[in-house]
Motif scaffolding. Sequence first.
Motif, PDB file in Angstrom:
ATOM      1  N   GLU A  42       0.992  -1.174  -0.186  1.00  0.00           N
ATOM      2  CA  GLU A  42      -0.026  -0.120   0.015  1.00  0.00           C
ATOM      3  C   GLU A  42       1.053   1.281  -0.096  1.00  0.00           C
ATOM      4  OE1 GLU A  42      -3.769   0.605   2.649  1.00  0.00           O
ATOM      5  OE2 GLU A  42      -2.312   1.509   3.581  1.00  0.00           O
ATOM      6  N   THR A  43       2.059   1.236   0.752  1.00  0.00           N
ATOM      7  CA  THR A  43       3.074   2.108   0.759  1.00  0.00           C
ATOM      8  C   THR A  43       4.511   1.569   0.554  1.00  0.00           C
ATOM      9  OG1 THR A  43       1.740   3.162   2.323  1.00  0.00           O
ATOM     10  CG2 THR A  43       3.678   4.041   1.955  1.00  0.00           C
ATOM     11  N   PHE A  44       5.142   2.546  -0.329  1.00  0.00           N
ATOM     12  CA  PHE A  44       6.712   1.979  -0.625  1.00  0.00           C
ATOM     13  C   PHE A  44       7.431   3.228  -0.389  1.00  0.00           C
ATOM     14  CE2 PHE A  44      10.338   0.247  -2.392  1.00  0.00           C
ATOM     15  CZ  PHE A  44      11.008   1.227  -3.177  1.00  0.00           C
ATOM     16  N   VAL A  45       8.403   3.084   0.545  1.00  0.00           N
ATOM     17  CA  VAL A  45       9.300   4.131   1.114  1.00  0.00           C
ATOM     18  C   VAL A  45      10.776   3.831   0.660  1.00  0.00           C
ATOM     19  CG1 VAL A  45       9.880   5.675   2.904  1.00  0.00           C
ATOM     20  CG2 VAL A  45       7.775   4.188   3.130  1.00  0.00           C
ATOM     21  N   SER A  46      11.522   4.674  -0.160  1.00  0.00           N
ATOM     22  CA  SER A  46      12.590   4.512  -0.421  1.00  0.00           C
ATOM     23  C   SER A  46      13.608   5.576   0.542  1.00  0.00           C
ATOM     24  CB  SER A  46      12.911   4.957  -1.859  1.00  0.00           C
ATOM     25  OG  SER A  46      14.291   4.708  -2.243  1.00  0.00           O
ATOM     26  N   ILE A  47      14.688   5.000   1.178  1.00  0.00           N
ATOM     27  CA  ILE A  47      15.292   5.969   2.228  1.00  0.00           C
ATOM     28  C   ILE A  47      16.887   5.844   1.787  1.00  0.00           C
ATOM     29  CG2 ILE A  47      15.966   6.019   4.606  1.00  0.00           C
ATOM     30  CD1 ILE A  47      13.284   4.938   5.102  1.00  0.00           C
ATOM     31  N   ALA A 102      17.405  -2.359  -7.588  1.00  0.00           N
ATOM     32  CA  ALA A 102      16.532  -1.942  -6.590  1.00  0.00           C
ATOM     33  C   ALA A 102      15.874  -0.590  -6.936  1.00  0.00           C
ATOM     34  CB  ALA A 102      17.553  -1.444  -5.422  1.00  0.00           C
ATOM     35  N   ALA A 103      16.481  -0.035  -8.173  1.00  0.00           N
ATOM     36  CA  ALA A 103      16.238   1.452  -8.377  1.00  0.00           C
ATOM     37  C   ALA A 103      14.806   1.288  -9.138  1.00  0.00           C
ATOM     38  CB  ALA A 103      17.210   1.949  -9.308  1.00  0.00           C
ATOM     39  N   ASN A 104      14.421   0.104  -9.703  1.00  0.00           N
ATOM     40  CA  ASN A 104      13.091  -0.199 -10.222  1.00  0.00           C
ATOM     41  C   ASN A 104      11.988  -0.443  -9.435  1.00  0.00           C
ATOM     42  OD1 ASN A 104      12.641   0.466 -13.037  1.00  0.00           O
ATOM     43  ND2 ASN A 104      12.059  -1.638 -13.320  1.00  0.00           N
ATOM     44  N   PHE A 105      12.220  -0.463  -8.024  1.00  0.00           N
ATOM     45  CA  PHE A 105      11.077  -0.860  -7.084  1.00  0.00           C
ATOM     46  C   PHE A 105      10.060   0.010  -7.193  1.00  0.00           C
ATOM     47  CE2 PHE A 105      13.684  -4.385  -6.460  1.00  0.00           C
ATOM     48  CZ  PHE A 105      14.320  -4.457  -5.452  1.00  0.00           C
ATOM     49  N   VAL A 106      10.345   1.361  -7.282  1.00  0.00           N
ATOM     50  CA  VAL A 106       9.523   2.363  -7.416  1.00  0.00           C
ATOM     51  C   VAL A 106       8.509   2.260  -8.428  1.00  0.00           C
ATOM     52  CG1 VAL A 106      10.789   3.966  -8.474  1.00  0.00           C
ATOM     53  CG2 VAL A 106       9.058   5.004  -7.058  1.00  0.00           C
ATOM     54  N   ALA A 139       6.168  -0.663  -7.709  1.00  0.00           N
ATOM     55  CA  ALA A 139       5.181  -0.249  -6.534  1.00  0.00           C
ATOM     56  C   ALA A 139       4.113   0.833  -7.203  1.00  0.00           C
ATOM     57  CB  ALA A 139       5.827   0.716  -5.441  1.00  0.00           C
ATOM     58  N   THR A 140       4.510   1.607  -7.992  1.00  0.00           N
ATOM     59  CA  THR A 140       3.663   2.758  -8.622  1.00  0.00           C
ATOM     60  C   THR A 140       2.441   1.746  -9.285  1.00  0.00           C
ATOM     61  OG1 THR A 140       5.482   4.294  -8.738  1.00  0.00           O
ATOM     62  CG2 THR A 140       3.385   4.715 -10.124  1.00  0.00           C
ATOM     63  N   GLN A 141       2.945   0.734 -10.218  1.00  0.00           N
ATOM     64  CA  GLN A 141       1.969   0.073 -10.779  1.00  0.00           C
ATOM     65  C   GLN A 141       1.043  -0.772 -10.093  1.00  0.00           C
ATOM     66  OE1 GLN A 141       4.770  -2.757 -13.071  1.00  0.00           O
ATOM     67  NE2 GLN A 141       3.878  -1.854 -15.301  1.00  0.00           N
ATOM     68  N   THR A 142       1.363  -0.997  -8.738  1.00  0.00           N
ATOM     69  CA  THR A 142       0.459  -1.430  -7.780  1.00  0.00           C
ATOM     70  C   THR A 142      -0.654  -0.545  -7.360  1.00  0.00           C
ATOM     71  OG1 THR A 142       2.308  -3.022  -6.943  1.00  0.00           O
ATOM     72  CG2 THR A 142       0.354  -2.926  -5.652  1.00  0.00           C
ATOM     73  N   GLY A 143      -0.322   0.585  -7.550  1.00  0.00           N
ATOM     74  CA  GLY A 143      -1.070   1.678  -6.792  1.00  0.00           C
ATOM     75  C   GLY A 143      -0.694   2.178  -5.554  1.00  0.00           C
ATOM     76  N   ALA A 144       0.384   1.663  -4.915  1.00  0.00           N
ATOM     77  CA  ALA A 144       1.139   2.103  -3.937  1.00  0.00           C
ATOM     78  C   ALA A 144       1.447   3.545  -3.714  1.00  0.00           C
ATOM     79  CB  ALA A 144       2.247   1.394  -3.568  1.00  0.00           C
ATOM     80  N   HIS A 145       1.255   4.130  -2.642  1.00  0.00           N
ATOM     81  CA  HIS A 145       1.920   5.639  -2.347  1.00  0.00           C
ATOM     82  C   HIS A 145       3.318   5.287  -2.374  1.00  0.00           C
ATOM     83  CE1 HIS A 145       2.185   9.763  -1.079  1.00  0.00           C
ATOM     84  NE2 HIS A 145       2.587   9.260  -0.035  1.00  0.00           N
ATOM     85  N   THR A 146       3.927   6.171  -3.071  1.00  0.00           N
ATOM     86  CA  THR A 146       5.382   5.984  -2.808  1.00  0.00           C
ATOM     87  C   THR A 146       6.131   7.279  -2.247  1.00  0.00           C
ATOM     88  OG1 THR A 146       5.507   7.008  -5.127  1.00  0.00           O
ATOM     89  CG2 THR A 146       5.469   4.788  -5.122  1.00  0.00           C
ATOM     90  N   VAL A 147       7.011   6.930  -1.624  1.00  0.00           N
ATOM     91  CA  VAL A 147       7.709   8.102  -0.656  1.00  0.00           C
ATOM     92  C   VAL A 147       9.326   7.958  -0.909  1.00  0.00           C
ATOM     93  CG1 VAL A 147       7.971   9.251   1.431  1.00  0.00           C
ATOM     94  CG2 VAL A 147       5.751   7.835   0.916  1.00  0.00           C
ATOM     95  N   GLU A 148      10.019   8.938  -1.177  1.00  0.00           N
ATOM     96  CA  GLU A 148      11.520   9.009  -1.187  1.00  0.00           C
ATOM     97  C   GLU A 148      11.839  10.009  -0.091  1.00  0.00           C
ATOM     98  OE1 GLU A 148      14.348  11.285  -3.942  1.00  0.00           O
ATOM     99  OE2 GLU A 148      14.666   9.257  -4.135  1.00  0.00           O
ATOM    100  N   LEU A 149      12.655   9.434   0.882  1.00  0.00           N
ATOM    101  CA  LEU A 149      13.153  10.163   2.047  1.00  0.00           C
ATOM    102  C   LEU A 149      14.657  10.090   1.848  1.00  0.00           C
ATOM    103  CD1 LEU A 149      11.147   8.553   5.007  1.00  0.00           C
ATOM    104  CD2 LEU A 149      10.561  10.388   3.540  1.00  0.00           C
ATOM    105  N   GLY A 195      16.112   8.889  -9.210  1.00  0.00           N
ATOM    106  CA  GLY A 195      14.594   8.530  -9.327  1.00  0.00           C
ATOM    107  C   GLY A 195      13.763   9.424  -8.679  1.00  0.00           C
ATOM    108  N   ALA A 196      14.187  10.657  -8.215  1.00  0.00           N
ATOM    109  CA  ALA A 196      13.167  11.440  -7.144  1.00  0.00           C
ATOM    110  C   ALA A 196      11.776  11.776  -7.926  1.00  0.00           C
ATOM    111  CB  ALA A 196      13.984  12.701  -6.770  1.00  0.00           C
ATOM    112  N   SER A 197      11.974  11.965  -9.166  1.00  0.00           N
ATOM    113  CA  SER A 197      10.666  12.493  -9.948  1.00  0.00           C
ATOM    114  C   SER A 197       9.588  11.367 -10.149  1.00  0.00           C
ATOM    115  CB  SER A 197      10.892  13.013 -11.318  1.00  0.00           C
ATOM    116  OG  SER A 197      11.612  11.780 -12.350  1.00  0.00           O
ATOM    117  N   ARG A 198      10.031  10.261  -9.622  1.00  0.00           N
ATOM    118  CA  ARG A 198       9.068   9.070  -9.917  1.00  0.00           C
ATOM    119  C   ARG A 198       8.182   8.742  -8.681  1.00  0.00           C
ATOM    120  NH1 ARG A 198      13.459   4.420 -12.001  1.00  0.00           N
ATOM    121  NH2 ARG A 198      11.812   3.360 -12.706  1.00  0.00           N
ATOM    122  N   PHE A 199       8.530   9.601  -7.609  1.00  0.00           N
ATOM    123  CA  PHE A 199       7.979   9.275  -6.229  1.00  0.00           C
ATOM    124  C   PHE A 199       6.663  10.228  -6.164  1.00  0.00           C
ATOM    125  CE2 PHE A 199      10.455   6.063  -4.073  1.00  0.00           C
ATOM    126  CZ  PHE A 199      11.555   6.109  -4.676  1.00  0.00           C
TER     127      PHE A 199
END
Length: 226
Positions: free
Chosen positions: A167-172, A181-185, A188-198, A205-209
Amino acid sequence: MTGTIVILTGAGISAESGLGTFRDVDGLWTKYDLNDVATPEGFARNPELVMEFYNARRANALAATPNAAHDALAKLEANYSGEVFLVTQNVDGLHEAAGSRNVLHMHGALASALCGACGHRWPANDIMATSDPCPRCKAPATRPDVVWFGEVPYGMHVISEALARAETFVSIGTSGEVYPAANFVAEATQTGAHTVELNLDPSAGASRFAETRFGPATEVVPRWVD
Ligand code: BV8
């Protein structure tokens, strides 16, 4: 939130514990050529250099302590009603030291050794040598249990399944430079998850979050968890 939270961490989450990152100004890849110390070809060329590189990083990692970001993720896992699945690119043990339990080291771990002959894995000594005999097959074929460039990361099927239900994907603390790993976002986006970069600053890949927060992990991670 009640659904699965998948978290990906990179070297940046351990930076404030004193462990070097790879691609920052004074990062490891500015001191070592990754082709010499993080590829099977480099290991074949000069195994002693590679063992020395990982022995030094193991010593640093063993002397390091978890920081407020590691602690915040362990607290999240303990208090959250749903699943928290922590995938780390890091080979240090700071997530476990902070109390995180559901941790997958997709690039391996300094805490274990690998037999190059039979594939057996066992707890590493502080200092390892290629001549250390494998406890199972006895071959003097010891190598670090880390995933080098060109090798298949651990747990890819489990990770893809977790991303499919996230439901949520957070990259830290990761630069988003290393695949898969860089493609996990994207998964997650395809799944409809909310994506967060901290992250300290915007990754490749910041623009993909959907959501980004920048600053030191010890500040942005506890704030996001709360
Ligand atoms: C694979 C070993 C097939 C362990 C590592 C061309 C195009 C695309 C891909 C490729 C390509 N050619 C080859 C590839 C594939 C290759 C790859 O991605 N290459 C890159 C360089 C282009 N990948 C592979 O070979 C992988 N294997 O693809 O197999 C496959 C795939 C899927 C399924 C089946 C088969 C294997 C990759 C693993 C390599 N091993 N290390 C070790 O020594 O640690 S990589 C190394 O980089 C580490 O593992 C590290 O974890 C990883 C990523 O680095 P980061 O963690 O992001 O660290 P970095 O320094 O880069 O960034 C730090 C970040 O933190 C920065 O953004 C910074 O701003 C931030 N930060 C700093 N301080 C703080 C902070 N943030 C918050 N707070 C702070 N205080």
